[in-house]
Design an enzyme around this catalytic site. Sequence first.
Site, short mmCIF file in Angstrom:
data_model
loop_
_atom_site.label_atom_id
_atom_site.label_comp_id
_atom_site.label_asym_id
_atom_site.label_seq_id
_atom_site.Cartn_x
_atom_site.Cartn_y
_atom_site.Cartn_z
N ASP B 116 -9.02 36.81 18.38
CA ASP B 116 -8.34 35.94 17.41
C ASP B 116 -8.44 36.43 15.96
OD1 ASP B 116 -11.02 35.40 17.47
OD2 ASP B 116 -10.83 33.24 17.72
N GLY B 144 -18.17 30.47 12.25
CA GLY B 144 -18.72 31.82 12.17
C GLY B 144 -17.99 32.60 11.09
N GLU B 165 -16.15 43.36 12.29
CA GLU B 165 -17.16 42.31 12.53
C GLU B 165 -18.09 42.15 11.34
OE1 GLU B 165 -17.33 40.00 14.48
OE2 GLU B 165 -16.19 40.50 16.27
N HIS B 168 -21.48 40.17 11.20
CA HIS B 168 -22.75 40.66 11.73
C HIS B 168 -23.24 41.92 11.04
CE1 HIS B 168 -22.99 37.38 14.52
NE2 HIS B 168 -21.67 37.48 14.58
#
Lengths: 319, 319
Positions: B116, B144, B165, B168
């Site tokens: 997504d 998140g 990402e 993270h």
Amino acid sequence: MKKKKKYIFGWDLGGTKVSVVLSDGRRIFSKRVFPSGRSLSRKTLLRQLVYCSRLLSRKHGVLRRQIRGIGISCPGPLDPVRGFIYHSPNLPQLSRFDLAKSVRTKMQLPVKVENDANCAALCEALKGSGKGHSSLFYVTVSTGIGGGFVADGNLIRGKNFGAGELGHVVLDPTGPRCFCGKRGCLEALASGTAMTRLAREAVQKGRSRMMKKLCKGDIQLIDAFTVEKAARRGDPAAKKIWKDAIQWLGLGLSGVIQIVNPSVIAVGGGVSQAGSFLMNPLTQAIRKTTWPDSFRATKIVRAKLGDRVADWGAVSLWM
Amino acid sequence: MKKKKKYIFGWDLGGTKVSVVLSDGRRIFSKRVFPSGRSLSRKTLLRQLVYCSRLLSRKHGVLRRQIRGIGISCPGPLDPVRGFIYHSPNLPQLSRFDLAKSVRTKMQLPVKVENDANCAALCEALKGSGKGHSSLFYVTVSTGIGGGFVADGNLIRGKNFGAGELGHVVLDPTGPRCFCGKRGCLEALASGTAMTRLAREAVQKGRSRMMKKLCKGDIQLIDAFTVEKAARRGDPAAKKIWKDAIQWLGLGLSGVIQIVNPSVIAVGGGVSQAGSFLMNPLTQAIRKTTWPDSFRATKIVRAKLGDRVADWGAVSLWM
């Protein structure tokens, strides 16, 4: 009969020496090296580059129409599209200079200019550890920390050609001041210069007898190699400096993996000559702060081309 | 007479609702939404998706041969090449499932599956704030923190499809534990969940009367919107939580600028609804830790498509 232009000139402009190579993209036929430095005027530097190039082509009987172009690897912020050097700290005579235009006029050949870290990334991707892989992030750790990112054979340059500048990612906003004005850039924490600074402080404060011995009491002689040597011999202060630098480097590269997830991370530059003494703890440091899947997917290696980066970097712009 | 396939189905699979749209890449003709959730079996979920799609094509008189394909936007780590879902925390019925193959068989149409955040990045690049720009980094800040990177109209997915990402990237190795197991990930420092955790702690420790009032004493009702509201009204504890989160977010995005130097950074997700109350301090935070030239070159904006990401994300896979 095919008369294809197939030779490439590679000019590597460094702060202490300059090299000119003639290549066909597969091998280097000949190379000429001469000292550079600040004292050489822009005009003399260019004249020598042109002279060396003509010498090489004559030596190998290469005609102008057989030459695809000239690739120039140059330090400092520059515009690779125009071939314009904004600022060259180590070769200030080239600052604010339309290098590509000038060389194009003199040599009557197509010219490509790119910053040295990007050239190194590109040749490492095409001819080094990136061969057969879809993407490579190259990081060079020496006096400074630079880098470049190649995906599917293309340099990712970024909007103002500033991509790959891992050395100026801020990892510790309260950390030491970087020459760029910010605080806690990776370069201020883990470059050869940063390690040198910390080692000199340690010796001055009497915290490392071994490094004092290695530099024979003259702290100006201390550099990153002194730190490496002393750390290998178990000097606690040197070990701490070496380890801390590697932890920061690992944290930065772990960020690279999370953001661009490259197939290969290649570590080059002077400090990488430490081999497994750098690469083993660095790999462990990266592992600690990276997703296990992404860590496993990324090959973390010492740059394969090593010193040959100077030969291939500029040539790879035409490959 | 040209009979070109030109319609696209977009399936957006969310943890609470699922939507199916019919589009031609320029506009959305029709949309059907139904609730999802963990209780819906995989079979029922797929049957409903197929049913809704057929309903839409019938409504608009679209024949199968006029349909280019189905784009599916799905949360969680997945393999977009095979269309295989590894793990879907919010729709566990889809975990370890060859989604593309199953849908291809059922619908007899080409299928593309993408996570997504990448879908959102792609549609924001093609139809939102990235229009006319060469590259865009999209970051979504809600429960998140996720992201995606689009360069020259292509998603940069990375070696194991883990690029983008940002949530993270470890920014504080001694920081709070992240659900992924690491410490001090951006997501553990600046996501809606992180802000909620800190706000609940503050209320429990009696450090914020305003947030206590806003949640009517029930700390379970506190979320990132509570923090925003209280911060706007000047509550010191909420202001600190909001400000700290923005500083971390700025540090992470500054790293993105140094590493990939995108033309545009677009901030989406629930927290971005705070508008200039988020974007102004965020831009300032990014400025502090980024090279001035690169900061100026990058446009930092709130994602333009907003909620329409759910409509366009999956469709953009076929654009």
